[in-house]
Design a protein around this motif. Structure first.
Motif, PDB file in Angstrom:
ATOM      1  N   ARG A 158       0.839  -1.191   0.000  1.00 19.62           N
ATOM      2  CA  ARG A 158       0.000   0.000   0.000  1.00 19.62           C
ATOM      3  C   ARG A 158       0.881   1.249   0.000  1.00 19.62           C
ATOM      4  NH1 ARG A 158      -1.912  -3.616   3.932  1.00 19.62           N
ATOM      5  NH2 ARG A 158      -4.012  -4.463   3.529  1.00 19.62           N
ATOM      6  N   GLN A 274      -2.330 -13.605  -0.860  1.00 22.55           N
ATOM      7  CA  GLN A 274      -2.968 -13.050   0.330  1.00 22.55           C
ATOM      8  C   GLN A 274      -1.921 -12.598   1.340  1.00 22.55           C
ATOM      9  OE1 GLN A 274      -5.490 -15.793   2.495  1.00 22.55           O
ATOM     10  NE2 GLN A 274      -5.454 -14.503   4.330  1.00 22.55           N
ATOM     11  N   HIS A 279      -3.634  -9.223   3.323  1.00 19.07           N
ATOM     12  CA  HIS A 279      -5.077  -9.336   3.535  1.00 19.07           C
ATOM     13  C   HIS A 279      -5.348 -10.254   4.721  1.00 19.07           C
ATOM     14  CE1 HIS A 279      -5.952  -8.300  -0.962  1.00 19.07           C
ATOM     15  NE2 HIS A 279      -5.843  -7.225  -0.208  1.00 19.07           N
ATOM     16  N   SER A 280      -6.325  -9.889   5.540  1.00 16.99           N
ATOM     17  CA  SER A 280      -6.638 -10.701   6.710  1.00 16.99           C
ATOM     18  C   SER A 280      -7.431 -11.950   6.361  1.00 16.99           C
ATOM     19  CB  SER A 280      -7.415  -9.869   7.736  1.00 16.99           C
ATOM     20  OG  SER A 280      -8.591  -9.340   7.159  1.00 16.99           O
ATOM     21  N   THR A 281      -8.170 -11.912   5.240  1.00 17.73           N
ATOM     22  CA  THR A 281      -8.954 -13.070   4.829  1.00 17.73           C
ATOM     23  C   THR A 281      -8.754 -13.334   3.340  1.00 17.73           C
ATOM     24  OG1 THR A 281     -10.930 -11.758   4.256  1.00 17.73           O
ATOM     25  CG2 THR A 281     -10.723 -12.509   6.550  1.00 17.73           C
ATOM     26  N   THR A 284     -10.885 -11.207   0.393  1.00 17.81           N
ATOM     27  CA  THR A 284     -10.441  -9.960  -0.240  1.00 17.81           C
ATOM     28  C   THR A 284      -9.550 -10.251  -1.434  1.00 17.81           C
ATOM     29  OG1 THR A 284     -10.475  -8.924   1.946  1.00 17.81           O
ATOM     30  CG2 THR A 284      -9.355  -7.729   0.189  1.00 17.81           C
ATOM     31  N   THR A 285      -8.646 -11.210  -1.273  1.00 17.24           N
ATOM     32  CA  THR A 285      -7.729 -11.570  -2.366  1.00 17.24           C
ATOM     33  C   THR A 285      -8.483 -12.235  -3.515  1.00 17.24           C
ATOM     34  OG1 THR A 285      -6.201 -12.079  -0.565  1.00 17.24           O
ATOM     35  CG2 THR A 285      -5.443 -12.549  -2.788  1.00 17.24           C
TER      36      THR A 285
END
Length: 307
Positions: A158, A274, A279-281, A284-285
């Motif tokens: 990011r 991921q 990404h936490s889950t 999202t990916t």
């Protein structure tokens, strides 16, 4: 903010801010957004006669969201307004500041499922080629710009993670960098040879020409020697996208989308991508697999005689 309204003391919001960071692990950007939402709601409620948070009911919240919607806010922003109010009132109830939570029946618009804009490999090569030429002349800012874009594309990090990089976070020998992501979660991200070369050249030839006594350990510097900020990075990347002339991509997040999609196109496992993106889950990916499938469908429709 104007003078605090009766029943809406600033010290209460200070405690709420500590809750968001300490217990919920919200990032700095999320914290700022949530607090801005709360202060907007605070002013809105006071103007309509609410004397404290206990006076905010479901109709008032719906009116607040409707006013935001009338200004053309996106569904994603509207969903965040609703989410920030839910978090606030759940906390107020827990702290005994209110006796009932008015957000329990509050509905928010679903986020659109539009696929992110992704650059094709040829577009990415063209973008990087456009940065190579000025960098070859040794201009410090040109060397920085090349290293910056190479890093964003190579790692998918990011923009906030990029500007927060310190020199000690880089391991050029192993070609990895360490970033502090959302929720203050640290992760190690690999990068390839082109990014390593661009970073090494920037650190050896470009950064020393800009560094000042206030630079600190920041990897990427602005023209005056301070740590580069997100606004400068967004401006730089957006200008490069405009120079391509054949993409709707805007801002550095498009490079994150592009990196993820190209990795999956190249055969990388979803779980690995991921972890790379932080990404936490997996959900999202998963979005990027839809991007890859859609690109495949477009190619099929264009190329197959019986598509």
């Amino acid at each position: 903010m104007p003078d605090e309204a009766p029943g809406f003391p600033d010290d209460l919001l200070d405690a709420y801010a500590r809750y968001l960071t300490g217990e919920r692990g919200r990032s700095g950007n999320t914290l700022r957004a949530y607090l801005a939402d709360v202060r907007q709601l605070e002013r809105f409620a006071a103007q309509r006669g609410a004397r404290d948070w206990g006076g905010v009911d479901l109709p008032l919240l719906r009116e607040w969201l409707a006013e935001h919607a009338s200004t053309g806010k996106t569904r994603a922003t509207m969903a965040r307004h609703a989410a920030s109010s839910r978090t606030l009132f759940a906390w107020l109830l827990r702290e005994g500041q209110i006796t009932q939570d008015p957000t329990l029946r509050l509905k928010s618009p679903k986020k659109t499922s539009a696929l992110p804009t992704v650059l094709r490999s040829a577009q990415m090569e063209k973008l990087l080629d456009g940065l190579q030429a000025p960098a070859q002349d040794g201009d410090p800012l040109a060397l920085r710009n090349l290293a910056l874009v190479e890093t964003l594309y190579a790692t998918g990090i990011r923009v906030g993670e990029l500007v927060g990089l310190d020199v000690d976070d880089l391991d050029l020998e192993r070609r990895t960098l360490r970033v502090l992501g959302k929720g203050d979660k640290e992760r190690t991200v690999p990068f390839g040879v082109p990014a390593a070369r661009a970073l090494e050249t920037w650190l050896r030839r470009g950064r020393p020409a800009l560094v000042t006594g206030t630079s600190g350990p920041a990897v990427f510097l602005g023209a005056r020697g301070g740590r580069i900020d997100q606004r400068q990075v967004r401006s730089l990347v957006s200008e490069r996208f405009k120079a391509l002339g054949d993409t709707a991509a805007t801002g550095p997040h498009a490079l994150r989308h592009t990196a993820a999609t190209h990795l999956l196109d190249g055969g990388a496992e979803l779980r690995a991508v991921q972890e790379l993106l932080g990404h936490s889950t997996p959900a999202t990916t998963q979005l990027y697999t839809h991007v890859s499938v859609e690109r495949l469908r477009n190619s099929y429709r264009q190329a197959h005689p019986r598509a």
